[in-house]
Write a protein that holds these residues in place. Structure first.
Motif, mmCIF file in Angstrom:
data_model
loop_
_atom_site.group_PDB
_atom_site.id
_atom_site.type_symbol
_atom_site.label_atom_id
_atom_site.label_comp_id
_atom_site.label_asym_id
_atom_site.label_seq_id
_atom_site.Cartn_x
_atom_site.Cartn_y
_atom_site.Cartn_z
ATOM 1 N N VAL A 1 0.875 -1.169 0.000
ATOM 2 C CA VAL A 1 0.000 0.000 0.000
ATOM 3 C C VAL A 1 0.914 1.221 0.000
ATOM 4 N N SER A 2 0.709 2.123 -0.942
ATOM 5 C CA SER A 2 1.496 3.362 -1.023
ATOM 6 C C SER A 2 0.761 4.449 -0.256
ATOM 7 N N VAL A 3 1.470 5.089 0.667
ATOM 8 C CA VAL A 3 0.855 6.066 1.567
ATOM 9 C C VAL A 3 1.671 7.347 1.571
ATOM 10 N N ILE A 4 0.975 8.473 1.527
ATOM 11 C CA ILE A 4 1.611 9.769 1.753
ATOM 12 C C ILE A 4 1.122 10.256 3.107
ATOM 13 N N ASP A 5 2.072 10.487 4.013
ATOM 14 C CA ASP A 5 1.704 10.907 5.362
ATOM 15 C C ASP A 5 1.376 12.398 5.403
ATOM 16 N N ARG A 6 1.066 12.897 6.566
ATOM 17 C CA ARG A 6 0.646 14.303 6.720
ATOM 18 C C ARG A 6 1.774 15.295 6.458
ATOM 19 N N GLU A 7 3.003 14.823 6.467
ATOM 20 C CA GLU A 7 4.140 15.694 6.160
ATOM 21 C C GLU A 7 4.502 15.630 4.679
ATOM 22 N N GLY A 8 3.783 14.827 3.902
ATOM 23 C CA GLY A 8 4.042 14.705 2.473
ATOM 24 C C GLY A 8 5.061 13.640 2.112
ATOM 25 N N LYS A 9 5.505 12.872 3.095
ATOM 26 C CA LYS A 9 6.482 11.818 2.852
ATOM 27 C C LYS A 9 5.778 10.558 2.355
ATOM 28 N N SER A 10 6.385 9.906 1.374
ATOM 29 C CA SER A 10 5.821 8.703 0.776
ATOM 30 C C SER A 10 6.344 7.451 1.477
ATOM 31 N N HIS A 11 5.448 6.485 1.672
ATOM 32 C CA HIS A 11 5.791 5.223 2.326
ATOM 33 C C HIS A 11 5.187 4.081 1.514
ATOM 34 N N GLU A 12 5.878 2.962 1.476
ATOM 35 C CA GLU A 12 5.323 1.747 0.893
ATOM 36 C C GLU A 12 5.222 0.731 2.022
ATOM 37 N N LEU A 13 3.984 0.400 2.370
ATOM 38 C CA LEU A 13 3.740 -0.468 3.510
ATOM 39 C C LEU A 13 3.358 -1.869 3.054
ATOM 40 N N PRO A 14 3.969 -2.884 3.651
ATOM 41 C CA PRO A 14 3.557 -4.252 3.328
ATOM 42 C C PRO A 14 2.192 -4.533 3.943
ATOM 43 N N ALA A 15 1.403 -5.305 3.246
ATOM 44 C CA ALA A 15 0.070 -5.671 3.734
ATOM 45 C C ALA A 15 -0.265 -7.057 3.216
ATOM 46 N N LYS A 16 -1.329 -7.623 3.767
ATOM 47 C CA LYS A 16 -1.785 -8.940 3.349
ATOM 48 C C LYS A 16 -3.264 -8.865 2.990
ATOM 49 N N PRO A 17 -3.690 -9.634 2.009
ATOM 50 C CA PRO A 17 -5.124 -9.695 1.705
ATOM 51 C C PRO A 17 -5.903 -10.064 2.970
ATOM 52 N N GLY A 18 -7.024 -9.406 3.166
ATOM 53 C CA GLY A 18 -7.853 -9.646 4.341
ATOM 54 C C GLY A 18 -7.612 -8.653 5.458
ATOM 55 N N GLN A 19 -6.485 -7.929 5.432
ATOM 56 C CA GLN A 19 -6.228 -6.922 6.462
ATOM 57 C C GLN A 19 -7.095 -5.694 6.208
ATOM 58 N N VAL A 20 -7.469 -5.046 7.283
ATOM 59 C CA VAL A 20 -8.186 -3.779 7.193
ATOM 60 C C VAL A 20 -7.139 -2.677 7.055
ATOM 61 N N LEU A 21 -7.333 -1.789 6.099
ATOM 62 C CA LEU A 21 -6.352 -0.742 5.822
ATOM 63 C C LEU A 21 -6.023 0.079 7.058
ATOM 64 N N MET A 22 -7.003 0.398 7.879
ATOM 65 C CA MET A 22 -6.761 1.192 9.090
ATOM 66 C C MET A 22 -5.698 0.535 9.964
ATOM 67 N N ARG A 23 -5.757 -0.769 10.117
ATOM 68 C CA ARG A 23 -4.794 -1.463 10.971
ATOM 69 C C ARG A 23 -3.388 -1.422 10.371
ATOM 70 N N VAL A 24 -3.289 -1.524 9.064
ATOM 71 C CA VAL A 24 -1.991 -1.419 8.398
ATOM 72 C C VAL A 24 -1.401 -0.035 8.641
ATOM 73 N N LEU A 25 -2.218 0.996 8.481
ATOM 74 C CA LEU A 25 -1.760 2.376 8.667
ATOM 75 C C LEU A 25 -1.418 2.654 10.122
ATOM 76 N N ARG A 26 -2.245 2.194 11.023
ATOM 77 C CA ARG A 26 -1.998 2.431 12.453
ATOM 78 C C ARG A 26 -0.755 1.681 12.918
ATOM 79 N N ASP A 27 -0.608 0.431 12.499
ATOM 80 C CA ASP A 27 0.564 -0.358 12.906
ATOM 81 C C ASP A 27 1.868 0.246 12.392
ATOM 82 N N ALA A 28 1.800 0.983 11.288
ATOM 83 C CA ALA A 28 2.987 1.621 10.712
ATOM 84 C C ALA A 28 3.174 3.044 11.238
ATOM 85 N N ASP A 29 2.408 3.441 12.240
ATOM 86 C CA ASP A 29 2.516 4.780 12.845
ATOM 87 C C ASP A 29 2.338 5.903 11.836
ATOM 88 N N MET A 30 1.290 5.823 11.039
ATOM 89 C CA MET A 30 1.012 6.851 10.041
ATOM 90 C C MET A 30 0.205 8.019 10.614
#
Length: 104
Positions: free
Chosen positions: A3-32
């Motif tokens: 999942v490609s994420v741009i945080d509130r500071e404009g920095k880009s992140h590529e987060l690993p995820a698995k099918p079946g995960q809820v996006l919120m949990r992926v983002l929260r676990d990565a401290d976004m």
């Protein structure tokens, strides 16, 4: 999958995820910076994100409950979603999102 994420500071992140995960949990676990105060119950809108326009139509449409919560959120745009309402699938590999501004 990624999942490609741009945080509130404009920095880009590529987060690993698995099918079946809820996006919120992926983002929260990565401290976004998501508060996700209701822990995914669609009751607070503190996991508000913007989905890249190329991806928005590929996701299931928001349910009425999600739409009602977005009506309470700040800085809502046409591509706003609550990340707690997006379950990742093989088809969402490469999903691009931006973390919405914090309410505080």
């Amino acid at each position: 999958m990624i999942v490609s994420v741009i945080d509130r500071e404009g920095k880009s992140h590529e987060l690993p995820a698995k099918p079946g995960q809820v996006l919120m949990r992926v983002l929260r676990d990565a401290d976004m910076g998501l508060k996700a105060e209701c822990d995914g119950c669609c009751a607070c809108a503190t996991c508000h994100i913007y989905v890249d326009n190329d991806w928005y139509g590929k996701l299931d449409a928001p349910a009425d409950e999600e739409q009602d919560m977005l009506d309470e959120a700040f800085d809502v745009q046409e591509n706003s979603r609550l990340s707690c309402q997006i379950t990742l699938t093989e088809e969402t590999d490469g999903l691009k999102v931006v973390i919405a501004p914090d309410w505080d």
